[in-house]
Scaffold this motif. Structure first.
Motif, PDB file in Angstrom:
ATOM      1  N   LEU A  12       0.824  -1.200   0.000  1.00 14.94           N
ATOM      2  CA  LEU A  12       0.000   0.000   0.000  1.00 14.94           C
ATOM      3  C   LEU A  12       0.866   1.261   0.000  1.00 14.94           C
ATOM      4  N   ALA A  13       0.200   2.412  -0.013  1.00 16.46           N
ATOM      5  CA  ALA A  13       0.909   3.693  -0.066  1.00 16.46           C
ATOM      6  C   ALA A  13       0.305   4.670   0.923  1.00 16.46           C
ATOM      7  N   LYS A  14       1.116   5.584   1.403  1.00 16.09           N
ATOM      8  CA  LYS A  14       0.619   6.676   2.232  1.00 16.09           C
ATOM      9  C   LYS A  14       0.723   7.979   1.447  1.00 16.09           C
ATOM     10  N   ALA A  15      -0.148   8.917   1.807  1.00 17.69           N
ATOM     11  CA  ALA A  15      -0.246  10.150   1.032  1.00 17.69           C
ATOM     12  C   ALA A  15       0.920  11.089   1.298  1.00 17.69           C
ATOM     13  N   ALA A  16       1.334  11.792   0.256  1.00 14.82           N
ATOM     14  CA  ALA A  16       2.333  12.855   0.351  1.00 14.82           C
ATOM     15  C   ALA A  16       1.723  14.115  -0.253  1.00 14.82           C
ATOM     16  N   ARG A  17       2.195  15.264   0.188  1.00 17.00           N
ATOM     17  CA  ARG A  17       1.623  16.528  -0.272  1.00 17.00           C
ATOM     18  C   ARG A  17       2.137  16.940  -1.652  1.00 17.00           C
ATOM     19  N   ALA A  18       3.329  16.478  -1.987  1.00 13.66           N
ATOM     20  CA  ALA A  18       3.938  16.839  -3.267  1.00 13.66           C
ATOM     21  C   ALA A  18       4.804  15.678  -3.733  1.00 13.66           C
ATOM     22  N   VAL A  19       5.252  15.747  -4.968  1.00  9.69           N
ATOM     23  CA  VAL A  19       6.143  14.705  -5.478  1.00  9.69           C
ATOM     24  C   VAL A  19       7.356  14.622  -4.556  1.00  9.69           C
ATOM     25  N   PRO A  20       7.634  13.448  -3.980  1.00 10.50           N
ATOM     26  CA  PRO A  20       8.717  13.322  -2.998  1.00 10.50           C
ATOM     27  C   PRO A  20      10.089  13.634  -3.592  1.00 10.50           C
ATOM     28  N   ALA A  21      10.989  14.082  -2.728  1.00 14.06           N
ATOM     29  CA  ALA A  21      12.373  14.325  -3.149  1.00 14.06           C
ATOM     30  C   ALA A  21      13.018  12.998  -3.552  1.00 14.06           C
ATOM     31  N   PRO A  22      14.043  13.046  -4.401  1.00  9.24           N
ATOM     32  CA  PRO A  22      14.673  11.816  -4.897  1.00  9.24           C
ATOM     33  C   PRO A  22      15.194  10.899  -3.795  1.00  9.24           C
ATOM     34  N   ASP A  23      15.571  11.457  -2.633  1.00  5.64           N
ATOM     35  CA  ASP A  23      16.125  10.653  -1.545  1.00  5.64           C
ATOM     36  C   ASP A  23      15.110  10.367  -0.442  1.00  5.64           C
ATOM     37  N   ALA A  24      13.809  10.506  -0.747  1.00  4.19           N
ATOM     38  CA  ALA A  24      12.776  10.345   0.279  1.00  4.19           C
ATOM     39  C   ALA A  24      12.571   8.897   0.702  1.00  4.19           C
ATOM     40  N   LEU A  25      13.003   7.940  -0.119  1.00  3.74           N
ATOM     41  CA  LEU A  25      12.806   6.527   0.175  1.00  3.74           C
ATOM     42  C   LEU A  25      14.132   5.783   0.035  1.00  3.74           C
ATOM     43  N   PRO A  26      14.267   4.617   0.683  1.00  5.20           N
ATOM     44  CA  PRO A  26      15.536   3.877   0.649  1.00  5.20           C
ATOM     45  C   PRO A  26      16.015   3.571  -0.766  1.00  5.20           C
ATOM     46  N   GLY A  27      17.265   3.936  -1.050  1.00  6.80           N
ATOM     47  CA  GLY A  27      17.836   3.682  -2.363  1.00  6.80           C
ATOM     48  C   GLY A  27      17.477   4.714  -3.398  1.00  6.80           C
ATOM     49  N   GLY A  28      16.680   5.711  -3.012  1.00  6.06           N
ATOM     50  CA  GLY A  28      16.202   6.707  -3.966  1.00  6.06           C
ATOM     51  C   GLY A  28      14.824   6.349  -4.489  1.00  6.06           C
ATOM     52  N   CYS A  29      14.137   7.340  -5.027  1.00  5.45           N
ATOM     53  CA  CYS A  29      12.753   7.147  -5.484  1.00  5.45           C
ATOM     54  C   CYS A  29      12.695   6.727  -6.948  1.00  5.45           C
ATOM     55  N   SER A  30      11.823   5.779  -7.201  1.00  9.56           N
ATOM     56  CA  SER A  30      11.408   5.460  -8.569  1.00  9.56           C
ATOM     57  C   SER A  30       9.967   5.918  -8.688  1.00  9.56           C
ATOM     58  N   TYR A  31       9.701   6.848  -9.609  1.00 10.42           N
ATOM     59  CA  TYR A  31       8.363   7.421  -9.762  1.00 10.42           C
ATOM     60  C   TYR A  31       7.634   6.735 -10.915  1.00 10.42           C
ATOM     61  N   GLU A  32       6.316   6.641 -10.785  1.00 13.43           N
ATOM     62  CA  GLU A  32       5.502   6.098 -11.874  1.00 13.43           C
ATOM     63  C   GLU A  32       4.109   6.724 -11.826  1.00 13.43           C
ATOM     64  N   PRO A  33       3.385   6.716 -12.936  1.00  8.18           N
ATOM     65  CA  PRO A  33       2.030   7.274 -12.932  1.00  8.18           C
ATOM     66  C   PRO A  33       1.121   6.489 -11.984  1.00  8.18           C
ATOM     67  N   LYS A  34       0.172   7.173 -11.398  1.00  9.39           N
ATOM     68  CA  LYS A  34      -0.825   6.519 -10.534  1.00  9.39           C
ATOM     69  C   LYS A  34      -2.075   6.244 -11.357  1.00  9.39           C
ATOM     70  N   TRP A  35      -2.342   4.975 -11.592  1.00  6.53           N
ATOM     71  CA  TRP A  35      -3.471   4.571 -12.421  1.00  6.53           C
ATOM     72  C   TRP A  35      -4.757   4.554 -11.617  1.00  6.53           C
ATOM     73  N   ASP A  36      -5.862   4.873 -12.270  1.00  6.62           N
ATOM     74  CA  ASP A  36      -7.160   4.942 -11.599  1.00  6.62           C
ATOM     75  C   ASP A  36      -8.024   3.792 -12.097  1.00  6.62           C
ATOM     76  N   GLY A  37      -7.864   2.627 -11.479  1.00  2.22           N
ATOM     77  CA  GLY A  37      -8.626   1.456 -11.881  1.00  2.22           C
ATOM     78  C   GLY A  37      -8.809   0.523 -10.711  1.00  2.22           C
ATOM     79  N   TYR A  38      -8.836  -0.780 -10.960  1.00  3.35           N
ATOM     80  CA  TYR A  38      -8.932  -1.785  -9.911  1.00  3.35           C
ATOM     81  C   TYR A  38      -7.556  -2.391  -9.682  1.00  3.35           C
ATOM     82  N   ARG A  39      -7.031  -2.235  -8.498  1.00  6.68           N
ATOM     83  CA  ARG A  39      -5.760  -2.872  -8.154  1.00  6.68           C
ATOM     84  C   ARG A  39      -5.955  -4.388  -8.215  1.00  6.68           C
TER      85      ARG A  39
END
Length: 364
Positions: A12-39
Motif C-alpha cells: 500500500l501507499a501513504k499520502a504525500a503533499r507533493a512529489v517526494p524528493a529523490p532521496d525520500a525513500l531507501p535507495g532513492g525514489c522510482s516514480y511512476e504514474p498513478k493509475w485509476d482502476g482496480y488494483r
C-alpha cells in the motif's frame, strides 16, 4: 466473489503533499504514474492453483485477485485470455483499467470499469467485448525463480521488464513507465491527469515488497469547490445523517455530483436538527421522498433520501471530477453561508487539459 487464496496481499501507499524528493525513500525514489482502476494481482500457473476463483489447470490456471484478496476473474474473461501471454508461474501487481474515447483522445473510464462487476453472466460476456479491460503492470512478486517479495524494487522492476519484453502492448498487457527524475514525475502529475490518471506514485529502489504495509508514497490531485446540499440519507444505524447529497448547476439545471459521508456520530445528530427547516414537505407536512427515491440524485440505486430545498452551500475538497461526478472521497471543508446556490456551477471546477492515454501507455 470467492474467498481469498494463499497469495500475498498488495503493498500500500501513504499520502504525500507533493512529489517526494529523490532521496525520500531507501535507495532513492522510482516514480511512476498513478493509475485509476482496480488494483489486482495477476496470478498464473502454480500459485493460482490454491485460488478458489482460478480458471484453468496447471500452467494455464489464472486468477485476478482484487485488493481484498477476492477473485475478480469471472468479471473479466477477456483479461484472463490476455494474461495467459505471461510465462508461468508468475504473480504480477498491476491495475485493471478500461479506456474510452476516440483515437487521439482516449482516457481512462472509471464508470465503464465499475460497470463490469455485475452478477449477470450475459452482461459480463457482452461488456467484455464492448468495453474490454486491460492490465497495466508495475511490480513483480514471483516468477519462475521463486518469490521476489524480499528483493529490492530495482531488481523486481528489472525482472518485470524482462518478463514483459516479449509481450506486445496490443495484447492488452502493459508495462507502466518509471523515472528517477522528480521533474519528469511532476510533469506527469500535471499532464497525465488529462488522460484520467490521478497522480504519481513513488517506490524506494531498495525497498522490498511488503504486503499490507504503506511502504510507497502517493501524490494525488486535491482541489476544492462549492456545491449545493440537495438532500441527505439517514445513517445505516437509523440515527442521524449518513451522507449529504450534493449538486451543481449546469445550464440552469441542478445536477448530482456526489456526496459527503464522513461525520462523527455527534455531528450526524446535529445535522438532522440543523437541516430540518430545509426539508421539503407536501401539503400534509410529510417528507417528500417516496416519489423521488429513483431520480437523478439517486444514481439509479433504490435508496431513499430526505430532499432539502437547495439553499445551503458547502465547500468540499476532492481530487477528481469524473464526467459530472466527484471521484473517490469528498471531504467537507466548511459551510459557505455567504455564497448563493446559483454560484455553484460545474464550470467553477478546473478541468485538466485532455491528454491521449495511448501516449501514457506508450502504445505504438
Amino acid at each position: 466473489m470467492n474467498a481469498p487464496c494463499d497469495v500475498p496481499g498488495v503493498m500500500l501507499a501513504k499520502a504525500a503533499r507533493a512529489v517526494p524528493a529523490p532521496d525520500a525513500l531507501p535507495g532513492g525514489c522510482s516514480y511512476e504514474p498513478k493509475w485509476d482502476g482496480y488494483r489486482v494481482l495477476v496470478v498464473r500457473g502454480a500459485p493460482a492453483l490454491s485460488c478458489p476463483g482460478a480458471v484453468g489447470e496447471g500452467d494455464e490456471a489464472v486468477d485476478l485477485l482484487g485488493r481484498s484478496g477476492k477473485s475478480l476473474a469471472r468479471y473479466f474473461p477477456e483479461v484472463l485470455e490476455v494474461v495467459r501471454a505471461l510465462p508461468a508461474p508468475v504473480i504480477v501487481d498491476g491495475e485493471l483499467v478500461v479506456r474510452s474515447g476516440e483515437p487521439g483522445a482516449e482516457r481512462l473510464d472509471w464508470d465503464a470499469l465499475s460497470a463490469r462487476v455485475h452478477p449477470a453472466a450475459s452482461r459480463i460476456e457482452r461488456l467484455s467485448v464492448e468495453t474490454p479491460a486491460e492490465v497495466v503492470c508495475f511490480d513483480l512478486l514471483a516468477d519462475a525463480a521463486g518469490e521476489l517479495v524480499a528483493a529490492p524494487f530495482r531488481e523486481r522492476r528489472a525482472r518485470l521488464e524482462a518478463l514483459l519484453a516479449g509481450v506486445p502492448d496490443a495484447s492488452g498487457v502493459h508495462l507502466t513507465r518509471t523515472t528517477t527524475d522528480p521533474v519528469e514525475a511532476t510533469d506527469w502529475f500535471t499532464r497525465f491527469e488529462g488522460a484520467g490518471l490521478d497522480g504519481v506514485m513513488a517506490k524506494g529502489l531498495d525497498t522490498p515488497y511488503e504486503p499490507g504495509k504503506r511502504t510507497m508514497l502517493k501524490v494525488k490531485h486535491q482541489r476544492t469547490a462549492d456545491a449545493v446540499v440537495v438532500g441527505y440519507r439517514v445513517h445505516r444505524s437509523g440515527q442521524g445523517v449518513g451522507s449529504l447529497l450534493l449538486g451543481m448547476f449546469h445550464e440552469g439545471e441542478l445536477l448530482p455530483v456526489g456526496g459527503i459521508s464522513a461525520f462523527p456520530t455527534a455531528r450526524r445528530a446535529e445535522l438532522v436538527e440543523e437541516l430540518e427547516p430545509l426539508v421539503e414537505r407536501d401539503a400534509d407536512g410529510q417528507v417528500v421522498h417516496a416519489a423521488r427515491e429513483r431520480n437523478r440524485f439517486s444514481s439509479g440505486r433504490d435508496s431513499s433520501y430526505v430532499p432539502l430545498r437547495p439553499e445551503r452551500v458547502v465547500e468540499v475538497a476532492f481530487d477528481q471530477l469524473e464526467g459530472r461526478r466527484f471521484r473517490h472521497t469528498v471531504r467537507l471543508v466548511r459551510w459557505r453561508d455567504d455564497k448563493a446556490p446559483q454560484e455553484c456551477t460545474l464550470d467553477q471546477v478546473e478541468v485538466a487539459s485532455g491528454y491521449d492515454l495511448r501516449l501514457v501507455l506508450g502504445d505504438s
